[in-house]
Scaffold this active site. Sequence first.
Site, PDB file in Angstrom:
ATOM      1  N   THR A  91       0.830  -1.204   0.000  1.00  0.00           N
ATOM      2  CA  THR A  91       0.000   0.000   0.000  1.00  0.00           C
ATOM      3  C   THR A  91       0.868   1.259   0.000  1.00  0.00           C
ATOM      4  O   THR A  91       0.600   2.215  -0.735  1.00  0.00           O
ATOM      5  CB  THR A  91      -0.917   0.018   1.242  1.00  0.00           C
ATOM      6  OG1 THR A  91      -1.764  -1.120   1.185  1.00  0.00           O
ATOM      7  CG2 THR A  91      -1.759   1.281   1.286  1.00  0.00           C
ATOM      8  N   CYS A 120      -5.153 -12.715   3.936  1.00  0.00           N
ATOM      9  CA  CYS A 120      -6.330 -13.097   4.720  1.00  0.00           C
ATOM     10  C   CYS A 120      -7.129 -14.211   4.040  1.00  0.00           C
ATOM     11  O   CYS A 120      -8.036 -14.774   4.641  1.00  0.00           O
ATOM     12  CB  CYS A 120      -7.232 -11.897   4.969  1.00  0.00           C
ATOM     13  SG  CYS A 120      -6.394 -10.592   5.878  1.00  0.00           S
ATOM     14  N   ILE A 151      13.530   6.522   8.577  1.00  0.00           N
ATOM     15  CA  ILE A 151      12.977   5.164   8.558  1.00  0.00           C
ATOM     16  C   ILE A 151      11.558   5.164   9.133  1.00  0.00           C
ATOM     17  O   ILE A 151      11.331   5.636  10.247  1.00  0.00           O
ATOM     18  CB  ILE A 151      13.864   4.177   9.354  1.00  0.00           C
ATOM     19  CG1 ILE A 151      15.310   4.215   8.829  1.00  0.00           C
ATOM     20  CG2 ILE A 151      13.294   2.766   9.272  1.00  0.00           C
ATOM     21  CD1 ILE A 151      16.257   3.267   9.542  1.00  0.00           C
ATOM     22  N   TYR A 152      10.640   4.651   8.355  1.00  0.00           N
ATOM     23  CA  TYR A 152       9.243   4.506   8.771  1.00  0.00           C
ATOM     24  C   TYR A 152       8.958   3.031   8.997  1.00  0.00           C
ATOM     25  O   TYR A 152       9.668   2.171   8.471  1.00  0.00           O
ATOM     26  CB  TYR A 152       8.311   5.045   7.686  1.00  0.00           C
ATOM     27  CG  TYR A 152       8.397   6.552   7.532  1.00  0.00           C
ATOM     28  CD1 TYR A 152       7.370   7.371   7.994  1.00  0.00           C
ATOM     29  CD2 TYR A 152       9.503   7.154   6.933  1.00  0.00           C
ATOM     30  CE1 TYR A 152       7.444   8.756   7.864  1.00  0.00           C
ATOM     31  CE2 TYR A 152       9.590   8.545   6.807  1.00  0.00           C
ATOM     32  CZ  TYR A 152       8.560   9.328   7.274  1.00  0.00           C
ATOM     33  OH  TYR A 152       8.618  10.693   7.159  1.00  0.00           O
ATOM     34  N   ASP A 159       1.993  -5.102  11.127  1.00  0.00           N
ATOM     35  CA  ASP A 159       1.948  -5.952  12.321  1.00  0.00           C
ATOM     36  C   ASP A 159       3.150  -5.765  13.233  1.00  0.00           C
ATOM     37  O   ASP A 159       3.105  -6.138  14.401  1.00  0.00           O
ATOM     38  CB  ASP A 159       1.887  -7.425  11.902  1.00  0.00           C
ATOM     39  CG  ASP A 159       0.608  -7.766  11.147  1.00  0.00           C
ATOM     40  OD1 ASP A 159      -0.238  -6.871  10.975  1.00  0.00           O
ATOM     41  OD2 ASP A 159       0.465  -8.926  10.728  1.00  0.00           O
ATOM     42  N   TYR A 182     -34.018   1.067   7.465  1.00  0.00           N
ATOM     43  CA  TYR A 182     -34.851  -0.093   7.761  1.00  0.00           C
ATOM     44  C   TYR A 182     -35.763  -0.465   6.606  1.00  0.00           C
ATOM     45  O   TYR A 182     -36.478   0.371   6.067  1.00  0.00           O
ATOM     46  CB  TYR A 182     -35.714   0.172   8.997  1.00  0.00           C
ATOM     47  CG  TYR A 182     -36.904  -0.745   9.095  1.00  0.00           C
ATOM     48  CD1 TYR A 182     -36.724  -2.127   9.112  1.00  0.00           C
ATOM     49  CD2 TYR A 182     -38.198  -0.256   9.139  1.00  0.00           C
ATOM     50  CE1 TYR A 182     -37.808  -2.982   9.171  1.00  0.00           C
ATOM     51  CE2 TYR A 182     -39.288  -1.099   9.204  1.00  0.00           C
ATOM     52  CZ  TYR A 182     -39.092  -2.467   9.220  1.00  0.00           C
ATOM     53  OH  TYR A 182     -40.164  -3.311   9.265  1.00  0.00           O
TER      54      TYR A 182
END
Lengths: 570, 570
Positions: free
Chosen positions: B16, B44, B280-281, B285, B428
């Site tokens: 990303t 996933c 540094i980025y 996780d 609804y």
Amino acid sequence: MVMKVLIIGGVAGGATAAARLRRLDESAEIVILERSGYVSYANCGLPYYIGGVIEKKQALTLQTKESFWNRFYIDVRLNNEALSIDRERKTVRVRRLLDGSEYEETYDKLILSPGAKALRPPLPGINSPRIFTLRTVEDTFAIREQIEKTSPKNAVVIGGGFIGLEMAENLIHAGVKTTLLQRGDQVMAPLDYDMACQIHSYLRGRGVDLRLNQTVTGFYEEDGRLYTQLEGREAVGADLAILAIGVAPETHLAKEAGLSLGIRESILVNERMETSDPDIYAVGDAVQVRHFVSGADSLIALAGPANKQGRIAADNICGRDSRFDGSQGSSIIRLFDMTAASTGLNEKAATAAGIPWEAVVTYSASHAAYYPGATDMTVKTLYNPENGRILGAQIVGFDGVDKRIDVLATAIRAGMTGEDLEELDLAYAPPYSSAKDPVNMAGFVIGNIRSGLLKQFNWKDMEELQKQRGEGKITLLDTRTEREYAQGHFQGSVNIPLDELRERLSELDPQKPVYVNCHSGLRSYLACRILTGNGFECYNFSGGYRFYEYIAGDRNYDETPRHACGVEIR
Amino acid sequence: MVMKVLIIGGVAGGATAAARLRRLDESAEIVILERSGYVSYANCGLPYYIGGVIEKKQALTLQTKESFWNRFYIDVRLNNEALSIDRERKTVRVRRLLDGSEYEETYDKLILSPGAKALRPPLPGINSPRIFTLRTVEDTFAIREQIEKTSPKNAVVIGGGFIGLEMAENLIHAGVKTTLLQRGDQVMAPLDYDMACQIHSYLRGRGVDLRLNQTVTGFYEEDGRLYTQLEGREAVGADLAILAIGVAPETHLAKEAGLSLGIRESILVNERMETSDPDIYAVGDAVQVRHFVSGADSLIALAGPANKQGRIAADNICGRDSRFDGSQGSSIIRLFDMTAASTGLNEKAATAAGIPWEAVVTYSASHAAYYPGATDMTVKTLYNPENGRILGAQIVGFDGVDKRIDVLATAIRAGMTGEDLEELDLAYAPPYSSAKDPVNMAGFVIGNIRSGLLKQFNWKDMEELQKQRGEGKITLLDTRTEREYAQGHFQGSVNIPLDELRERLSELDPQKPVYVNCHSGLRSYLACRILTGNGFECYNFSGGYRFYEYIAGDRNYDETPRHACGVEIR
């Protein structure tokens, strides 16, 4: 001292108020006067019984006079119509409809929950027994009985609002060929025209003979058939007609009692649901509410707000301070397998309220595309460009539309901005969503526009842009594949597939603004970033060519039933 | 000058970040180092390929090295492992895993997106080739190949988190008899124990041999089978084992480079996703995040936050000021037909954070009960009793769970209270919801408690209450029908069906507090209102007897596979 509360109308708002009153006050005397023969029935389910989706009569009428008494000690009087209110004496004149006898009932507090009645304009032939409206359980049974007894081959539904559309679907489920006549150029007024076009196409694909821009002038019967007369068109013959052109607040009681009225003779209430008489409350479809987003006086005939208002009226009667904070008109409809939903303001409502707005149209999968069963949805999100606040949203698609409209409704309630939508931490697993949920995606696009990364144009600009293209002032660029392009494209657009764009930049005139489209708006956005990075002025086509195709198809639709996609305006 | 950005790790956060970087900077040089052979894969979705729900390999790996180059001019280097970072020289040492050769790569900005690795404790026998973990596409293919080649009859899954549960389901889909071993007393740590019990019962009903409170001490192979050794129990034989006991941030690179670390050796970043080195980025996780609700330092290994963080890192590298506002851990899982989801804080997390909390358990239909296909869901909502703010929610059910968790996640993001939930204007129609949506219902109950209308008790109080009942100090009242009562009830409870309560009040001692239950909590609430209105002190059993049955069933479950419901604790 025992308080006596009289409630006129025993469906959504009235029934909710009654039950809440009992929960708050074990000793109160609570009486419901209900004109029809049923109380607290499933009014939103009525069309589905006609189509057989709901199979049993009993499913519509789970609550009864007896169950209200047994559980709540609430005295429900069915077929009892309130005739007039004497505010000085605090009494209501009531007629027992079954025998015509009358009596007077006293109250300490009165709650009006009369609802809204189906409009029935004084057109020639309007009183034909073949013309039905749908509001009560009795109406429902009458329509179903008519279908079972006469096995109609075809029907006309007049009006493309919720009831009209649900009736069209359910008539088709019941095996009846159905023509839907709509006065304006779109069904479902809460949606903008461009969002409704996909529904038009879908309904036609499912066999609904949808005819837009039709004005009904009257009815006549001939050879056992009902003919619906149209302005400037041939009359439509059918075995029965459903008239579903809208509702009007049923407020003659309130009016005759001298209560203050609001727009369209609705009942005026404050936030506590009190009318101009402190001992009379009113709730539901008959009352004027403040629109939560625009602040405008509004009539919003929906079950959710009615229920909330009933609860609030009961709270206030019992000494709790409870306020209705306005309605944002969140609504949803299932049409065969399709779902269409909206919340907050659409273009027309935002414009009417004088609120500056812009819109983004995004196109997202209902869940991770690699997991089976994903479907696509079109999301239109309106926001205020001055502060980024979300004003409204409309979604047309299949699975997962209901989820995203409720998330957006909640975001609107909270006063969130487009940037807030980017940050929403929604639950993701492949069967349910994508790591970037469709709501996040709408937020990303709004954020990109507001931060200057993205400029967009939309289908309404195409006429002017074609003129400018003809004059050699701009470039129309289509970044889809050659194959997609060959199946239909904007007149005069240049085709450079996205993945070839960097190598073929020299084919574009850097002096001319570039208006870029692709299928859904994603590849064209990437193209815009490439072009911008290379010094071009460029604009992204909002919603993509697929969105445009529905609009173009709708405009070119000639009322012979066929699939309407893929037709160009010019 | 052209900026060069090096990204270590090409899945969610890294991929990303790369794509966003390109959109923001057409000229930057962007290189992704990915240790595995695949980039931006559907991590996933991996378990679903093993079970055959996702049929094609290609569905997992839609993005390729080539597609990244063609579309984004991003240089993806697969099977390239970063070995070390030289912060002074701004270089990274890289090994080409296919031939073992090494090289050095420079950077202006570095993004670390190394993810988390599956835990593999140093137990005896842990290196058996029959023990698999699942993190990469390669792992997935290895497990699937093993199943196809050896047609295992049974498998052991160790760990009842997301991966473990999804693997158990998918092994069963693949025709493998599966035993799930869980160390603690519940699966799915984000849920409270009482909410997990329904899942335990459901999994057992679907054929999963679920065994709680099991400590694995080692493995051995015998006669071609793998035996998982357990503390104090017989070893479990199986043809293969999936080890899914959790993950740990993979941060050796960051640690060796001297970057500041957070809890569990995660990478410490600020809101801009910057590490202690401004060039540094780090995202995904491997980083420590602030919990949005509690403010606590947290590790939240989910795809949604990883994607957002990647975007934010790219924004900041390109000079846009973008901040990550914390994660609330919204997560969801499908288990066969069941859905379980959570957002925000559960009991344990709220307690640990020192935030006062109370919980309501509501039981609602997914949509109007009279419309076909409605299913029930259990909603547990935690709120702060001091200010009413929603702290967290957990839902177990079937259809519509994903919608309500996302509405609640949005409400939590907005800082809404229980009273705000009452007012939410949600869409609804009978196929989608009820006029009072399950989220509104949770709000109503919280509002009732906070305004003093309702006092409740829960299953944890039962032991003490049974003592008090034994001493004649209280009354336990069951307001279900005689038939429901006969099928199981709290020991010593008096049965008075709700609809008879007003007439039979004299059977209750007005001097004793009454603790009331019914099936779901609704009838007992109505009973509480009647009792309160008649001068009794009374309490409603939160969640109803049906909720309790799952808990009691779970506690009495003796590990012989059978349906666990309807068993009493005492």
